[in-house]
Design an enzyme around this catalytic site. Structure first.
Site, PDB file in Angstrom:
ATOM      1  CG  HIS A 160      60.706  40.140  10.437  1.00  0.00           C
ATOM      2  ND1 HIS A 160      59.736  39.176  10.235  1.00  0.00           N
ATOM      3  CD2 HIS A 160      60.482  41.431   9.861  1.00  0.00           C
ATOM      4  CE1 HIS A 160      58.786  39.964   9.570  1.00  0.00           C
ATOM      5  NE2 HIS A 160      59.452  41.026   9.282  1.00  0.00           N
ATOM      6  CB  CYS A 206      56.757  42.953  11.597  1.00  0.00           C
ATOM      7  SG  CYS A 206      56.217  42.810  10.174  1.00  0.00           S
ATOM      8  CG  HIS A 247      59.042  45.817   9.541  1.00  0.00           C
ATOM      9  ND1 HIS A 247      59.502  44.411   9.206  1.00  0.00           N
ATOM     10  CD2 HIS A 247      60.552  46.237   9.522  1.00  0.00           C
ATOM     11  CE1 HIS A 247      60.701  44.426   8.693  1.00  0.00           C
ATOM     12  NE2 HIS A 247      61.295  45.419   8.809  1.00  0.00           N
ATOM     13  CG  ASP A 256      56.757  45.338   6.225  1.00  0.00           C
ATOM     14  OD1 ASP A 256      57.371  45.518   5.197  1.00  0.00           O
ATOM     15  OD2 ASP A 256      56.433  44.550   7.270  1.00  0.00           O
ATOM     16  CG  HIS A 257      54.809  43.886   2.568  1.00  0.00           C
ATOM     17  ND1 HIS A 257      54.232  42.663   2.775  1.00  0.00           N
ATOM     18  CD2 HIS A 257      56.207  43.616   2.496  1.00  0.00           C
ATOM     19  CE1 HIS A 257      55.380  41.812   3.310  1.00  0.00           C
ATOM     20  NE2 HIS A 257      56.442  42.585   3.163  1.00  0.00           N
ATOM     21  CE1 TYR A 261      59.727  45.818   1.214  1.00  0.00           C
ATOM     22  CE2 TYR A 261      59.285  43.673   0.449  1.00  0.00           C
ATOM     23  CZ  TYR A 261      59.597  44.285   1.492  1.00  0.00           C
ATOM     24  OH  TYR A 261      59.466  43.831   2.744  1.00  0.00           O
TER      25      TYR A 261
HETATM   26  C1  DNO Z   1      59.187  40.783   4.106  1.00  0.00           C
HETATM   27  C2  DNO Z   1      59.923  40.942   5.112  1.00  0.00           C
HETATM   28  C3  DNO Z   1      60.888  39.836   5.396  1.00  0.00           C
HETATM   29  C4  DNO Z   1      61.901  40.029   6.506  1.00  0.00           C
HETATM   30  C5  DNO Z   1      62.844  38.906   6.948  1.00  0.00           C
HETATM   31  C6  DNO Z   1      63.443  39.428   7.872  1.00  0.00           C
HETATM   32  O1  DNO Z   1      58.674  41.768   3.277  1.00  0.00           O
HETATM   33  O2  DNO Z   1      59.630  41.759   6.137  1.00  0.00           O
HETATM   34  O3  DNO Z   1      61.129  39.224   4.349  1.00  0.00           O
HETATM   35  O4  DNO Z   1      62.625  40.959   5.768  1.00  0.00           O
HETATM   36  O5  DNO Z   1      61.791  38.070   7.306  1.00  0.00           O
HETATM   37  O6  DNO Z   1      64.671  38.585   7.976  1.00  0.00           O
END
Ligand code: DNO
Length: 358
Positions: free
Chosen positions: A207, A245, A272, A317-318, A331
């Site tokens: 990531h 991401c 992501h 993602d978020h 989340y």
């Molecule tokens: C945040 C996530 C990160 C991700 C880590 C992967 O929401 O995208 O915390 O899980 O960095 O190791």
């Protein structure tokens, strides 16, 4: 591409498996054993239990996020040997239960960083926010102390408690670690674990650093095109891949996500997808997924995945916090589900266009 949804586990998430399975196109949960400290072996029985839980709702557990990497591995200290062995054992155990992708990061000390988890937006929603000037000169030890004391209203989800407990010592340890040292330590780790991942049928997916630049003077090595390319070249195997991401890389306007998708797609097992809005002073906020709401063209990103024939996993993602939802910062159910519908809408239109129907 396959739709997935991050789920923190029974009793640890406001969102239920029942809700997740009702989101159109859903195939599986992105999960982890969040109570285990970095470096601990993931026991098979625990993995099997999550698999059985998810299966009751027709969901798979193909993607893990994250098996966290112990600081000894990032620092390159002698204790790393044992932690690497433990990591390999976890991979073997995960492989036995059908896990296909393991997301991880190589950020020293901290995972992702924001200065405000509930920043008010014009429409009454709140979202994760990064205030660039507030970060200047901020002492991370003071920040963590104020979080622990609850004196600044902040919580730091995604930051592993065991990392925070040794913060002072960790910062001192990283004083002598350059970006090149960190890169060497990542290469050492990958050379050790990738053969095991291959045998276990697992693709490792690093990531990016979030935000994609150094914070608190710590080295960062997963922040742009050149970094990603260098990591893929460290071990040339399909099991050495990326979690691409968009939101983590997005705060740097030079990061061209569409180009990265075109150039690296055969090494991206996990995507992501989320939007952020950049401000001229370096601040950024997480917006809805829609292209017109943020600085990233999410429609173009989804089209790029379609163009390259992406068959991997993605998750929204978020999301913002909307409709009064009380949830883990970033989340919630609602905005991430809306994000999926936007992404799927773009994808469907690409499919139709490819068939000459649109
Ligand atoms: C945040 C996530 C990160 C991700 C880590 C992967 O929401 O995208 O915390 O899980 O960095 O190791």
């Amino acid at each position: 591409m396959k739709t997935t949804f991050r789920w923190y586990g029974e009793g640890n998430d406001t969102v239920t498996l029942e809700q997740i399975r009702q989101i159109p196109s859903m195939t599986g949960v992105v999960w982890a054993l969040h109570d285990l400290a970095a470096g601990e072996v993931w026991p098979e029985a625990r993995i099997a239990a999550v698999k059985a839980q998810a299966a009751q709702y027709g969901l798979n557990i193909d993607v893990v996020e994250s098996v966290n990497v112990h600081e000894a591995i990032k620092l390159g200290t002698p204790e790393r040997e044992q932690y690497i062995e433990n990591y390999k054992e976890s991979l073997r155990n995960l492989g036995k239960h059908g896990v296909k992708v393991v997301c991880y990061n190589f950020m020293p000390v901290f995972d992702w960083m924001r200065t405000d988890l509930f920043h008010p937006m014009a429409d009454g929603a709140t979202a994760l926010f990064y205030d660039a000037s507030a970060m200047e000169g901020l002492d991370p030890k003071a920040l963590v102390k104020s979080v622990e004391e609850g004196s600044n209203g902040l919580t730091l989800p995604g930051w592993e408690p065991e990392r925070l407990a040794h913060l002072d010592k960790l910062f001192d340890a990283y004083k002598s670690v350059s970006e090149d040292d960190l890169r060497r330590n990542l290469k050492y780790f990958l050379e050790a674990i990738i053969p095991t991942a291959e045998q276990a049928g697992i693709k490792m997916a690093i990531h990016p650093d979030d935000p994609p630049f150094s914070i608190f003077g710590l080295p960062r090595i997963v922040k742009n095109y050149a970094d990603l390319k260098a990591i893929l070249e460290m071990v040339d195997s399909p099991s050495n891949g990326l979690t691409l991401c968009s939101g983590a890389l997005g705060p740097n306007p030079d990061n061209d996500l569409v180009q990265m998708i075109h150039d690296f797609h055969d090494r991206i097992p996990f995507a992501h997808i989320r939007n952020i809005k950049r401000f001229p002073n370096g601040d950024f906020i997480e917006t809805s997924h829609m292209s017109s709401d943020g600085s990233l063209d999410i429609a173009a990103i989804v089209r790029a995945y379609h163009d390259v024939g992406f068959k991997g996993y993605y998750r929204p993602d978020h999301g913002r916090h909307i409709w009064g939802e009380q949830c883990r910062p970033g989340y919630g159910l609602y905005d991430r589900a809306l994000g999926i519908m936007y992404i799927q809408g773009v994808w469907d239109m690409c499919e139709k266009a490819a068939r000459g129907q649109a």
